[in-house]
Design an enzyme around this catalytic site. Structure first.
Site, PDB file in Angstrom:
ATOM      1  N   HIS A  61      -3.993   6.374   6.894  1.00  0.00           N
ATOM      2  CA  HIS A  61      -2.880   6.764   7.532  1.00  0.00           C
ATOM      3  C   HIS A  61      -2.746   5.877   9.178  1.00  0.00           C
ATOM      4  O   HIS A  61      -3.914   6.021   9.586  1.00  0.00           O
ATOM      5  CB  HIS A  61      -2.397   8.026   7.975  1.00  0.00           C
ATOM      6  CG  HIS A  61      -1.045   8.283   8.207  1.00  0.00           C
ATOM      7  ND1 HIS A  61      -0.625   8.378   9.628  1.00  0.00           N
ATOM      8  CD2 HIS A  61       0.095   8.571   7.333  1.00  0.00           C
ATOM      9  CE1 HIS A  61       0.428   8.718   9.419  1.00  0.00           C
ATOM     10  NE2 HIS A  61       0.876   8.984   8.255  1.00  0.00           N
ATOM     11  N   ASP A  94       1.092  10.994   0.257  1.00  0.00           N
ATOM     12  CA  ASP A  94       1.464  10.479  -0.989  1.00  0.00           C
ATOM     13  C   ASP A  94       0.574  10.541  -2.126  1.00  0.00           C
ATOM     14  O   ASP A  94       0.563  10.142  -3.348  1.00  0.00           O
ATOM     15  CB  ASP A  94       1.702   8.814  -0.810  1.00  0.00           C
ATOM     16  CG  ASP A  94       3.000   8.510  -0.070  1.00  0.00           C
ATOM     17  OD1 ASP A  94       3.108   8.250   0.890  1.00  0.00           O
ATOM     18  OD2 ASP A  94       3.919   9.121  -0.766  1.00  0.00           O
ATOM     19  N   HIS A 123       4.573   2.241   2.461  1.00  0.00           N
ATOM     20  CA  HIS A 123       5.200   3.533   3.057  1.00  0.00           C
ATOM     21  C   HIS A 123       5.460   4.411   1.950  1.00  0.00           C
ATOM     22  O   HIS A 123       4.744   4.949   1.353  1.00  0.00           O
ATOM     23  CB  HIS A 123       6.257   2.970   3.804  1.00  0.00           C
ATOM     24  CG  HIS A 123       7.131   4.055   4.686  1.00  0.00           C
ATOM     25  ND1 HIS A 123       6.669   5.243   4.984  1.00  0.00           N
ATOM     26  CD2 HIS A 123       8.236   3.892   5.344  1.00  0.00           C
ATOM     27  CE1 HIS A 123       7.516   5.754   5.639  1.00  0.00           C
ATOM     28  NE2 HIS A 123       8.480   5.303   5.749  1.00  0.00           N
TER      29      HIS A 123
HETATM   30  C1  SDX Z   1       3.411   7.236   4.405  1.00  0.00           C
HETATM   31  O1  SDX Z   1       3.893   6.369   9.071  1.00  0.00           O
HETATM   32  C2  SDX Z   1       3.807   7.532   8.737  1.00  0.00           C
HETATM   33  O2  SDX Z   1       4.046   8.519   9.191  1.00  0.00           O
HETATM   34  C3  SDX Z   1       4.280   7.194   7.026  1.00  0.00           C
HETATM   35  C4  SDX Z   1       4.238   8.559   6.270  1.00  0.00           C
HETATM   36  C5  SDX Z   1       5.630   9.323   6.464  1.00  0.00           C
HETATM   37  O3  SDX Z   1       5.416  10.554   6.395  1.00  0.00           O
HETATM   38  O4  SDX Z   1       6.625   8.761   6.832  1.00  0.00           O
HETATM   39  O5  SDX Z   1       3.324   9.486   6.508  1.00  0.00           O
HETATM   40  C6  SDX Z   1       4.328   8.261   4.760  1.00  0.00           C
HETATM   41  O6  SDX Z   1       3.848   5.936   4.386  1.00  0.00           O
HETATM   42  C7  SDX Z   1       2.037   7.597   4.179  1.00  0.00           C
HETATM   43  C8  SDX Z   1       1.226   6.125   3.768  1.00  0.00           C
HETATM   44  C9  SDX Z   1       1.804   5.766   2.462  1.00  0.00           C
HETATM   45  N1  SDX Z   1       0.908   4.293   2.256  1.00  0.00           N
HETATM   46  C10 SDX Z   1      -0.222   4.292   1.371  1.00  0.00           C
HETATM   47  O7  SDX Z   1      -0.904   5.136   0.860  1.00  0.00           O
HETATM   48  C11 SDX Z   1      -0.870   2.829   1.090  1.00  0.00           C
HETATM   49  C12 SDX Z   1      -2.267   2.733   1.459  1.00  0.00           C
HETATM   50  N2  SDX Z   1      -2.573   2.963   2.789  1.00  0.00           N
HETATM   51  C13 SDX Z   1      -2.669   1.786   3.648  1.00  0.00           C
HETATM   52  O8  SDX Z   1      -2.055   0.688   3.235  1.00  0.00           O
HETATM   53  C14 SDX Z   1      -2.990   2.038   5.237  1.00  0.00           C
HETATM   54  O9  SDX Z   1      -3.630   3.193   5.261  1.00  0.00           O
HETATM   55  C15 SDX Z   1      -1.721   2.349   5.779  1.00  0.00           C
HETATM   56  C16 SDX Z   1      -0.678   1.170   5.718  1.00  0.00           C
HETATM   57  C17 SDX Z   1      -1.016   3.737   5.499  1.00  0.00           C
HETATM   58  C18 SDX Z   1      -2.153   2.453   7.372  1.00  0.00           C
HETATM   59  O10 SDX Z   1      -2.513   1.339   7.536  1.00  0.00           O
HETATM   60  P1  SDX Z   1      -3.041   0.739   8.953  1.00  0.00           P
HETATM   61  O11 SDX Z   1      -2.945   1.718  10.135  1.00  0.00           O
HETATM   62  O12 SDX Z   1      -2.305  -0.681   9.448  1.00  0.00           O
HETATM   63  O13 SDX Z   1      -4.705   0.648   8.788  1.00  0.00           O
HETATM   64  P2  SDX Z   1      -4.976  -0.946   8.477  1.00  0.00           P
HETATM   65  O14 SDX Z   1      -4.266  -1.669   7.333  1.00  0.00           O
HETATM   66  O15 SDX Z   1      -5.443  -1.593   9.818  1.00  0.00           O
HETATM   67  O16 SDX Z   1      -6.572  -0.525   7.957  1.00  0.00           O
HETATM   68  C19 SDX Z   1      -7.511  -0.158   8.717  1.00  0.00           C
HETATM   69  C20 SDX Z   1      -8.681  -0.476   7.564  1.00  0.00           C
HETATM   70  C21 SDX Z   1      -8.633  -1.825   7.011  1.00  0.00           C
HETATM   71  O17 SDX Z   1     -10.188  -2.116   6.676  1.00  0.00           O
HETATM   72  P3  SDX Z   1     -10.882  -3.586   7.253  1.00  0.00           P
HETATM   73  O18 SDX Z   1      -9.797  -4.623   6.565  1.00  0.00           O
HETATM   74  O19 SDX Z   1     -10.449  -3.571   8.819  1.00  0.00           O
HETATM   75  O20 SDX Z   1     -12.086  -3.524   6.917  1.00  0.00           O
HETATM   76  O21 SDX Z   1      -8.945   0.570   6.535  1.00  0.00           O
HETATM   77  C22 SDX Z   1      -8.582  -0.310   5.454  1.00  0.00           C
HETATM   78  C23 SDX Z   1      -8.278  -1.496   5.640  1.00  0.00           C
HETATM   79  O22 SDX Z   1      -8.591  -2.438   4.645  1.00  0.00           O
HETATM   80  N3  SDX Z   1      -7.809   0.574   4.610  1.00  0.00           N
HETATM   81  C24 SDX Z   1      -7.788   0.890   3.452  1.00  0.00           C
HETATM   82  C25 SDX Z   1      -6.727   1.816   3.210  1.00  0.00           C
HETATM   83  N4  SDX Z   1      -6.069   2.037   4.283  1.00  0.00           N
HETATM   84  C26 SDX Z   1      -6.722   1.339   5.186  1.00  0.00           C
HETATM   85  N5  SDX Z   1      -8.586   0.394   2.460  1.00  0.00           N
HETATM   86  C27 SDX Z   1      -8.377   0.745   1.297  1.00  0.00           C
HETATM   87  N6  SDX Z   1      -7.343   1.498   0.847  1.00  0.00           N
HETATM   88  C28 SDX Z   1      -6.510   2.003   1.840  1.00  0.00           C
HETATM   89  N7  SDX Z   1      -5.603   3.036   1.275  1.00  0.00           N
END
Ligand code: SDX
Length: 376
Positions: free
Chosen positions: A261, A312, A222
């Site tokens: 996201h 971010d 997050h």
């Molecule tokens: C914020 O919710 C909000 O609105 C939050 C926010 C706000 O303003 O409050 O926007 C702020 O928190 C932004 C997000 C910051 N976090 C990051 O940048 C951390 C990296 N991002 C990921 O951890 C992820 O994208 C999330 C947590 C943001 C969202 O994840 P989801 O919706 O749970 O998606 P998922 O984990 O199910 O991923 C789906 C697929 C997976 O691949 P498979 O395992 O199915 O093959 O996409 C991949 C994930 O592995 N994936 C990533 C990735 N994000 C998703 N792979 C590599 N790097 C990433 N960043």
């Protein structure tokens, strides 16, 4: 459509409540605060005006904006017993832990604003005013900078930078920080806002709700991502190493911070605006190192995983160029999001419903109780 009998892990796509504060169009990449597009607000508004909009549901007139600006400026000083407690906190603590602890302790000294209900607007404005002071007092002590002074004449953006760096920002720096504060101010039911609403929905007080939110924002999935993005850039070092490092991370199923996201299926509109500010500040400082690395990172991550940047990805490069220490990046996120958190808490108090989902039980049933002296 969500099938309510099936488990929706992470409450993905579950519509938990109605709200008029923020709308995210994840398909078209649009973000709206109380009816206003974030692109207009980032270009033409200020953090103080956006805080008013989030709290009151309309843009202030000139007198209302001046009154709120003056009030926030006047509320920045910490109650002396809290300032003493911040002084006694461990100097090697993470600033998000300092923030969480100080927000919780603030409730001891502001009893008049802890009653759940519309009077909590006072606490909302006080929390918004003091977060930069808490961070500044803590950081100045560990960095050996002079004690913070009240500067009611500074905008919240300028005061935040003064509090952390003991210098006033240039006009361009102040605008960059103000845009970042506008962009981070709210985002519908993100995890930390949801945590605040869950707490408020029990009729607990505003300070407890914001303490929940601060603890939730700290997580690297997050708000903690912005700090990790810049640490990754430092680890990569040069654009010609981006491909190798990212492929290694993806091969190890590691997340590349700043990408992906839960709601946006296209580029986060905040990333679009922050990318341009990262370029502008980099060019103004004669240092495009982070910007060039980030552009290459975007290319590789999108090609390899089809992922887009989120809020971010670029924010930390702007803060780093201004000289802000990395572990203060997420606290800056909190200093902005406190406006949205408190707006959602006020909305919850207005139309309260205890938030309590259920779990699908997959454990055992009807096990016979065996006395301890007969167990294997
Ligand atoms: C914020 O919710 C909000 O609105 C939050 C926010 C706000 O303003 O409050 O926007 C702020 O928190 C932004 C997000 C910051 N976090 C990051 O940048 C951390 C990296 N991002 C990921 O951890 C992820 O994208 C999330 C947590 C943001 C969202 O994840 P989801 O919706 O749970 O998606 P998922 O984990 O199910 O991923 C789906 C697929 C997976 O691949 P498979 O395992 O199915 O093959 O996409 C991949 C994930 O592995 N994936 C990533 C990735 N994000 C998703 N792979 C590599 N790097 C990433 N960043």
């Amino acid at each position: 459509m969500v099938d309510s009998s099936e488990v929706q892990r992470g409450l993905q796509d579950v519509v938990a409540l109605q709200s008029r504060i923020c709308f995210i169009d994840g398909v078209r990449g649009r973000l709206i605060y109380q009816g206003y597009d974030i692109r207009d607000l980032a270009a033409r508004s200020t953090f103080e005006e956006v805080a008013y909009l989030l709290w009151y549901g309309r843009l202030p007139n000139a007198a209302q904006l001046a009154e709120l600006t003056d009030r926030i400026g006047a509320l920045r000083a910490l109650p002396p017993p809290l300032a003493e407690r911040v002084e006694a906190m461990p100097v090697d603590a993470h600033p998000m832990d300092i923030l969480r602890t100080a927000v919780s302790a603030l409730a001891f000294f502001e009893p008049e604003e802890t009653k759940p209900g519309p009077s909590s607007i006072g606490g909302a404005q006080r929390l918004t005013a003091v977060l930069p002071t808490i961070l500044g007092q803590f950081h100045r002590r560990r960095a050996g900078l002079p004690p913070i002074r009240e500067r009611p004449e500074l905008s919240q953006a300028a005061y935040l930078l003064y509090a952390l760096l003991d210098r006033e920002p240039s006009e361009l720096e102040e605008k960059a920080i103000d845009v970042a504060l506008v962009l981070h101010a709210d985002h519908e039911l993100n995890a930390s806002t949801f945590a605040a609403r869950v707490t408020a929905s029990t009729l607990s007080d505003l300070y407890s709700a914001i303490t929940s939110a601060v603890g939730t924002l700290k997580g690297p999935l997050h708000g903690g991502a912005n700090e990790r993005v810049v640490r990754l850039l430092d680890q990569i070092g040069s654009t010609d190493r981006v491909e190798e490092v990212v492929r290694g991370m993806l091969d190890r199923h590691e997340r590349v911070m700043g990408f992906g996201h839960r709601v946006y299926k296209v580029e986060d509109p905040r990333a679009t605006i922050l990318r341009d500010w990262s370029r502008r500040i980099g060019e103004a400082k004669g240092d495009r190192h982070y910007f060039d690395l980030l552009r290459r990172l975007e290319e590789v991550v999108h090609r390899e995983k089809g992922l887009y940047p989120n809020v971010d990805l670029y924010s930390g490069s702007i803060y780093a160029l201004l000289g802000v220490p990395y572990d203060l990046f997420t606290p800056i996120f909190a200093a902005s999001r406190v406006a949205g958190w408190t707006a959602h808490v006020l909305e919850e108090y207005e139309d309260l419903r205890l938030i309590r989902p259920t779990a699908k039980y997959v454990g055992a049933l009807d096990l016979p109780y065996v006395p301890v002296d007969q167990r294997g």
